[in-house]
Design a protein around this motif. Structure first.
Motif, PDB file in Angstrom:
ATOM      1  N   ALA A   1       0.828  -1.204   0.000  1.00  0.00           N
ATOM      2  CA  ALA A   1       0.000   0.000   0.000  1.00  0.00           C
ATOM      3  C   ALA A   1       0.863   1.254   0.000  1.00  0.00           C
ATOM      4  CB  ALA A   1      -0.925  -0.013   1.212  1.00  0.00           C
ATOM      5  N   PHE A   2       1.911   1.263   0.780  1.00  0.00           N
ATOM      6  CA  PHE A   2       2.788   2.435   0.823  1.00  0.00           C
ATOM      7  C   PHE A   2       3.561   2.602  -0.484  1.00  0.00           C
ATOM      8  CE2 PHE A   2       2.526   2.104   5.584  1.00  0.00           C
ATOM      9  CZ  PHE A   2       2.036   3.393   5.802  1.00  0.00           C
ATOM     10  N   VAL A   3       4.028   1.498  -1.054  1.00  0.00           N
ATOM     11  CA  VAL A   3       4.730   1.587  -2.344  1.00  0.00           C
ATOM     12  C   VAL A   3       3.785   2.094  -3.415  1.00  0.00           C
ATOM     13  CG1 VAL A   3       5.839   0.229  -4.158  1.00  0.00           C
ATOM     14  CG2 VAL A   3       6.455  -0.165  -1.772  1.00  0.00           C
ATOM     15  N   SER A   4       2.542   1.604  -3.402  1.00  0.00           N
ATOM     16  CA  SER A   4       1.532   2.096  -4.335  1.00  0.00           C
ATOM     17  C   SER A   4       1.350   3.596  -4.192  1.00  0.00           C
ATOM     18  CB  SER A   4       0.203   1.372  -4.088  1.00  0.00           C
ATOM     19  OG  SER A   4      -0.865   2.010  -4.765  1.00  0.00           O
ATOM     20  N   GLY A   5       1.324   4.076  -2.951  1.00  0.00           N
ATOM     21  CA  GLY A   5       1.185   5.511  -2.728  1.00  0.00           C
ATOM     22  C   GLY A   5       2.371   6.296  -3.234  1.00  0.00           C
ATOM     23  N   ALA A   6       3.573   5.802  -2.964  1.00  0.00           N
ATOM     24  CA  ALA A   6       4.768   6.515  -3.403  1.00  0.00           C
ATOM     25  C   ALA A   6       4.837   6.617  -4.923  1.00  0.00           C
ATOM     26  CB  ALA A   6       6.018   5.816  -2.865  1.00  0.00           C
ATOM     27  N   LEU A   7       4.403   5.567  -5.624  1.00  0.00           N
ATOM     28  CA  LEU A   7       4.525   5.527  -7.077  1.00  0.00           C
ATOM     29  C   LEU A   7       3.352   6.189  -7.800  1.00  0.00           C
ATOM     30  CD1 LEU A   7       5.875   1.884  -7.606  1.00  0.00           C
ATOM     31  CD2 LEU A   7       7.164   4.017  -7.388  1.00  0.00           C
ATOM     32  N   GLN A   8       2.164   6.205  -7.194  1.00  0.00           N
ATOM     33  CA  GLN A   8       0.983   6.688  -7.901  1.00  0.00           C
ATOM     34  C   GLN A   8       0.399   7.987  -7.357  1.00  0.00           C
ATOM     35  OE1 GLN A   8      -1.982   3.565  -8.849  1.00  0.00           O
ATOM     36  NE2 GLN A   8      -0.558   2.097  -7.973  1.00  0.00           N
ATOM     37  N   PHE A   9       0.544   8.227  -6.064  1.00  0.00           N
ATOM     38  CA  PHE A   9      -0.132   9.361  -5.444  1.00  0.00           C
ATOM     39  C   PHE A   9       0.249  10.705  -6.059  1.00  0.00           C
ATOM     40  CE2 PHE A   9      -2.656  10.563  -1.685  1.00  0.00           C
ATOM     41  CZ  PHE A   9      -2.432  11.937  -1.660  1.00  0.00           C
ATOM     42  N   PRO A  10       1.547  11.013  -6.265  1.00  0.00           N
ATOM     43  CA  PRO A  10       1.877  12.344  -6.799  1.00  0.00           C
ATOM     44  C   PRO A  10       1.211  12.634  -8.140  1.00  0.00           C
ATOM     45  CG  PRO A  10       3.827  11.325  -5.861  1.00  0.00           C
ATOM     46  CD  PRO A  10       2.763  10.260  -5.875  1.00  0.00           C
ATOM     47  N   ALA A  11       1.155  11.648  -9.035  1.00  0.00           N
ATOM     48  CA  ALA A  11       0.542  11.885 -10.341  1.00  0.00           C
ATOM     49  C   ALA A  11      -0.966  12.043 -10.239  1.00  0.00           C
ATOM     50  CB  ALA A  11       0.882  10.744 -11.295  1.00  0.00           C
ATOM     51  N   LEU A  12      -1.575  11.342  -9.298  1.00  0.00           N
ATOM     52  CA  LEU A  12      -3.033  11.379  -9.171  1.00  0.00           C
ATOM     53  C   LEU A  12      -3.505  12.535  -8.298  1.00  0.00           C
ATOM     54  CD1 LEU A  12      -3.702   7.567  -8.611  1.00  0.00           C
ATOM     55  CD2 LEU A  12      -4.018   8.859 -10.737  1.00  0.00           C
ATOM     56  N   LEU A  13      -2.796  12.770  -7.182  1.00  0.00           N
ATOM     57  CA  LEU A  13      -3.307  13.684  -6.167  1.00  0.00           C
ATOM     58  C   LEU A  13      -2.279  14.679  -5.665  1.00  0.00           C
ATOM     59  CD1 LEU A  13      -4.862  10.635  -4.495  1.00  0.00           C
ATOM     60  CD2 LEU A  13      -6.310  12.603  -4.960  1.00  0.00           C
ATOM     61  N   GLY A  14      -1.100  14.677  -6.258  1.00  0.00           N
ATOM     62  CA  GLY A  14      -0.023  15.524  -5.788  1.00  0.00           C
ATOM     63  C   GLY A  14      -0.210  16.989  -6.136  1.00  0.00           C
ATOM     64  N   GLU A  15       0.846  17.744  -5.950  1.00  0.00           N
ATOM     65  CA  GLU A  15       0.797  19.191  -6.180  1.00  0.00           C
ATOM     66  C   GLU A  15       0.324  19.530  -7.590  1.00  0.00           C
ATOM     67  OE1 GLU A  15       4.405  21.246  -4.198  1.00  0.00           O
ATOM     68  OE2 GLU A  15       4.974  19.126  -4.383  1.00  0.00           O
ATOM     69  N   HIS A  16       0.702  18.696  -8.548  1.00  0.00           N
ATOM     70  CA  HIS A  16       0.298  18.924  -9.944  1.00  0.00           C
ATOM     71  C   HIS A  16      -0.508  17.735 -10.461  1.00  0.00           C
ATOM     72  CE1 HIS A  16       3.062  22.303  -9.847  1.00  0.00           C
ATOM     73  NE2 HIS A  16       4.017  21.490  -9.410  1.00  0.00           N
ATOM     74  N   GLY A  17      -1.225  17.068  -9.572  1.00  0.00           N
ATOM     75  CA  GLY A  17      -1.977  15.883  -9.945  1.00  0.00           C
ATOM     76  C   GLY A  17      -3.340  16.202 -10.526  1.00  0.00           C
ATOM     77  N   LEU A  18      -4.134  15.145 -10.684  1.00  0.00           N
ATOM     78  CA  LEU A  18      -5.465  15.304 -11.261  1.00  0.00           C
ATOM     79  C   LEU A  18      -6.429  15.948 -10.271  1.00  0.00           C
ATOM     80  CD1 LEU A  18      -5.774  11.805 -12.994  1.00  0.00           C
ATOM     81  CD2 LEU A  18      -4.690  13.897 -13.843  1.00  0.00           C
TER      82      LEU A  18
END
Length: 479
Positions: free
Chosen positions: A31-48
């Protein structure tokens, strides 16, 4: 105080604790690895769906989060990789070698760190297995260490979790779609489930009478067997084995992130393996009276946890008997004693949103298709196995095709493709433009069905698809 040690814990559940601690920790790592790899693109500072914008808009998040006062992609990655590292130490068995407070502190840290991510994850973290992992992680903090007995109260709390998970899922099915009641649900499910795996096509083509047997077996496993988790041994172990076998069957037939994995691990709380004659837990130096291997402070903390779970369980218990049963919901901000359930309704036809781009004229193309990692796309591509890893974008694409609201994140996603945004493209399996910007993108809706045996032998295609029209018509940068 030997009577207290026998009541509080048992050496027969050493294997159960071994599986629970290491299994839940391993899922936390995923779960944490999934967050590190996917979260910024989906929900990060410049995410969706950028978290800073979300936090500025809401009065307060749905639960505690470290990001309430400050969010950055760097901080998110630090939280995620720290959580993954903590999980790996438990998988290796390091905290378990110390006093009971050491694994307690590690699991509490993972619980709080992951809850911080979930509570700002919005729709991309709105899945039942997120709160399931959080509740399991919280309970795992009270399993003790190699220096203590395995607390019976904690094991009972895990069994209550499995009961709510299984019995709740069974009730939501019986109250929901009639195909569960007439035993025809699997005529459709393997074909229309969110993310088929390599064996789903084969499961779909099993004889229909066998599909009915599968559904009947599911009802027994979810509506009858969970009650026997609380029976004396060896009945409870047999009940756990039935649940584990049923979950393994689901693992073979589909991709459901870590839902099945957490259920399998949690079911081990009912598995008793008798200790060798004369074996006793190692005494803890300086432990307060409370039996061998049971420090007094630890017994008090576990009893307090048990009392808390009894109080919090009123709401999910009431929910189980409600006509308006909630599926996958929390009744408190700490994500404890949740309501669970899955597939209360079954879709009869499969629809997919296919995303395409072109560098030519939008009227003539050629239009090239973007490839997603898990969701069905090209008819000739065999579905892949990803669970227990969670592909969040692919799952949201399934809900999008069902008509769930999603343009608040999907149109930004199309704009990211127009910009050839590297972070967004890394979420995909194939970029047909090799990192270059397309001039136009569009999204079309297709009806999908599995190929028949004859079609598969003739073409090698796993899917047959039919275009139905535009979901989002061609758009260009700034359009």
């Amino acid at each position: 105080m030997d009577w207290f040690a026998g009541w509080f814990g048992s050496a027969d559940f050493g294997v159960a604790r071994f599986v629970l601690q290491r299994g839940i920790a391993a899922i936390f790592v995923l779960a944490f690895v999934s967050g590190a790899l996917q979260f910024p693109a989906l929900l990060g500072e410049h995410g969706l769906l950028p978290v800073p914008r979300y936090l500025a808009r809401v009065a307060r998040p749905p639960g505690p989060t470290l990001f309430r006062w400050r969010y950055s992609d760097r901080l998110l990655r630090a939280v995620a990789w720290t959580g993954a590292a903590l999980g790996l130490t438990v998988v290796a068995g390091l905290p378990q070698r110390g006093p009971a407070w050491v694994p307690m502190l590690v699991f509490a840290s993972m619980w709080l760190l992951y809850m911080s991510i979930v509570n700002v994850g919005q729709v991309f973290y709105g899945f039942g297995w997120e709160i399931l992992l959080l509740e399991a992680g919280f309970l795992a903090a009270f399993l003790g260490s190699d220096q203590t007995t395995t607390p019976a109260i904690t094991l009972f709390a895990f069994r209550w979790l499995v009961f709510r998970l299984e019995f709740g899922a069974g009730l939501i099915k019986m109250r929901g779609d009639p195909v569960w009641r007439d035993l025809t649900a699997l005529y459709y499910h393997h074909e229309t489930q969110p993310m088929p795996n390599p064996l789903s096509w084969w499961f779909h083509h099993l004889p229909k009478p066998l599909h009915k047997v599968e559904v009947l077996g599911n009802h027994v496993a979810q509506l009858v067997v969970p009650f026997f988790l609380f029976a004396p041994q060896p009945v409870a172990t047999v009940a756990a084995a039935v649940i584990i076998a049923t979950q393994c069957w689901l693992v073979l037939s589909g991709n459901f992130a870590w839902l099945n994995a957490v259920t399998i691990v949690a079911a081990f709380s009912a598995v008793a393996i008798p200790a060798a004659p004369g074996a006793t837990p190692a005494a803890v130096p300086g432990a307060a009276p409370g039996g061998p291997g049971t420090p007094g402070w630890f017994a008090v903390v576990v009893l307090a946890m048990g009392a808390l779970m009894v109080v919090l369980s009123w709401w999910p218990l009431r929910n189980l008997f409600s006509r308006n049963q909630v599926m996958n919901g929390s009744f408190n901000r700490w994500r404890l004693a949740n309501a669970y359930g899955a597939f209360g309704s079954i879709t009869r036809e499969r629809y997919e949103v296919v995303v395409e781009g072109t560098t030519g004229d939008p009227g003539s193309g050629p239009w090239l298709e973007y490839g997603f990692r898990g969701k069905p796309g090209e008819p000739g591509r065999m579905p892949r196995q990803f669970a227990p890893y969670h592909l969040r974008l692919d799952w949201l694409m399934w809900f999008l095709a069902l008509g769930s609201p999603g343009l608040n994140w999907f149109v930004p996603f199309l704009n990211k493709l127009l910009d050839a945004d590297r972070a967004s493209l890394r979420l995909l399996r194939r970029d047909p433009f090799g990192g270059q910007r397309p001039d136009w993108v569009r999204a079309r809706v297709f009806r999908y069905r599995y190929s028949t045996w004859r079609e598969w032998r003739a073409t090698g295609d796993w899917w047959v698809r039919e275009p139905l029209g535009d979901f989002v018509p061609p758009i260009s940068r700034g359009g």
